[in-house]
Design a protein around this motif. Structure first.
Motif, PDB file in Angstrom:
ATOM      1  N   GLU A  72       0.760  -1.189  -0.126  1.00 23.34           N
ATOM      2  CA  GLU A  72       0.152  -0.216  -0.136  1.00 23.34           C
ATOM      3  C   GLU A  72       0.946   1.371   0.000  1.00 23.34           C
ATOM      4  O   GLU A  72       0.536   2.181  -0.621  1.00 23.34           O
ATOM      5  N   SER A  85       3.237  -7.453   2.898  1.00 20.73           N
ATOM      6  CA  SER A  85       2.328  -6.889   1.988  1.00 20.73           C
ATOM      7  C   SER A  85       1.034  -7.769   2.111  1.00 20.73           C
ATOM      8  O   SER A  85      -0.156  -7.389   1.930  1.00 20.73           O
ATOM      9  N   LEU A  93      -0.995  -8.866   4.161  1.00 22.39           N
ATOM     10  CA  LEU A  93      -2.158  -8.559   4.956  1.00 22.39           C
ATOM     11  C   LEU A  93      -2.920  -7.257   4.799  1.00 22.39           C
ATOM     12  O   LEU A  93      -4.094  -7.095   5.214  1.00 22.39           O
ATOM     13  N   THR A  94      -2.387  -6.684   3.556  1.00 23.00           N
ATOM     14  CA  THR A  94      -3.266  -5.404   3.114  1.00 23.00           C
ATOM     15  C   THR A  94      -3.368  -5.580   1.660  1.00 23.00           C
ATOM     16  O   THR A  94      -4.165  -4.824   1.082  1.00 23.00           O
ATOM     17  N   HIS A  95      -2.767  -6.730   1.063  1.00 23.94           N
ATOM     18  CA  HIS A  95      -3.027  -6.945  -0.469  1.00 23.94           C
ATOM     19  C   HIS A  95      -3.495  -8.232  -0.795  1.00 23.94           C
ATOM     20  O   HIS A  95      -2.651  -9.241  -0.670  1.00 23.94           O
TER      21      HIS A  95
END
Length: 199
Positions: A35, A108, A110-112
Motif C-alpha cells: 500500500e 504486503s 495483510l493488506t494486499h
C-alpha cells in the motif's frame, strides 16, 4: 537495415534497467509493504522516470507480481535427519542473506489480496513437499509447524527486529532449532503427549 549489434545493445540495456527497477521495487515492497509503495518512489530509487516503470511493467500490481516472485525451494528428500538438515540449510541461507522477495510478500500480504493469494499458493506446494518427506501419520501438522517456525524466525529477524534474534548468527539459530526440527521430521521418536488439563 537495423544493425544486429545495436539491437543486442538495446536489449541488454533494457534488461539492466528492468533488473534495477525490480531490485528497487523488491526492497521498497519489503520495507514499506504494497500500500505504501508508489511507482514514483520506485522510479526515483531506480534512477528512472516513472513513465518508464509503467512502460516496462504496466501497473503497480504487475510490478509487485514480478518483484515478489518467490523462487521455489528444492523439495526435501531422504531420511528424516536429511530432511531436517535440508530445511535448516534453507533457513540458514535466508538468515545469512536477507530474503527481500519473501519479505515483500510477508509485509504486503495483510493488506494486499494478491500477495496473500500468491503466498498461499507457494506455501501449499511447499507444505505438500515437506509433508511428503515426513514418515508419520500427522505429517501435515508437522510440516505446518516447521513452516510456522521458519516464517516466524524470518519475520522476527527482519521485520520486527526484536531481541537477540536480529543479530544472532545463522549457525547459532539453526543449531538451537536442530533438535526441534529433528523431532518434527521424525528423526527421533514422537514427543511425549501432554494431557490437556480438565476444566
Amino acid at each position: 537495415m537495423t544493425d544486429p549489434t545495436s539491437r543486442s545493445t538495446r536489449a541488454a540495456q533494457r534488461q539492466r534497467t528492468e533488473a534495477r527497477i525490480l531490485a528497487a521495487a523488491r526492497q521498497m515492497f519489503a520495507d514499506l509493504g504494497y500500500e505504501r509503495t508508489t511507482i514514483r518512489a520506485v522510479a526515483a530509487a531506480a534512477g528512472v522516470d516513472g513513465g518508464l516503470v509503467m512502460h516496462y511493467f504496466g501497473s503497480k500490481e504487475e510490478l509487485f507480481s514480478r518483484a515478489a516472485k518467490l523462487a521455489p525451494d528444492e523439495p526435501p528428500t531422504g531420511t528424516p535427519d536429511e530432511v531436517a538438515e535440508s530445511l535448516l540449510g534453507s533457513l540458514a541461507k535466508r538468515l545469512a542473506n536477507e530474503p527481500v522477495a519473501s519479505l515483500a510478500v510477508l509485509r504486503s500480504m495483510l493488506t494486499h489480496a494478491d500477495a496473500a493469494e500468491g503466498f498461499r499458493a507457494a506455501a501449499d506446494t511447499q507444505l505438500d513437499q515437506i509433508a511428503g518427506a515426513i514418515p508419520t501419520a500427522d505429517a501435515g501438522l508437522r510440516a505446518s509447524l516447521l513452516r510456522a517456525i521458519t516464517h516466524g524466525v524470518i519475520v522476527d529477524r527482519y521485520l520486527l527486529r526484536l531481541g537477540a534474534l536480529a543479530d544472532a548468527s545463522p549457525a547459532d539459530i539453526t543449531n538451537l532449532l536442530r533438535p526441534c526440527f529433528q523431532i518434527l521430521t521424525g528423526t527421533t521418536g514422537p514427543p511425549p503427549t501432554i494431557e490437556t488439563p480438565a476444566d
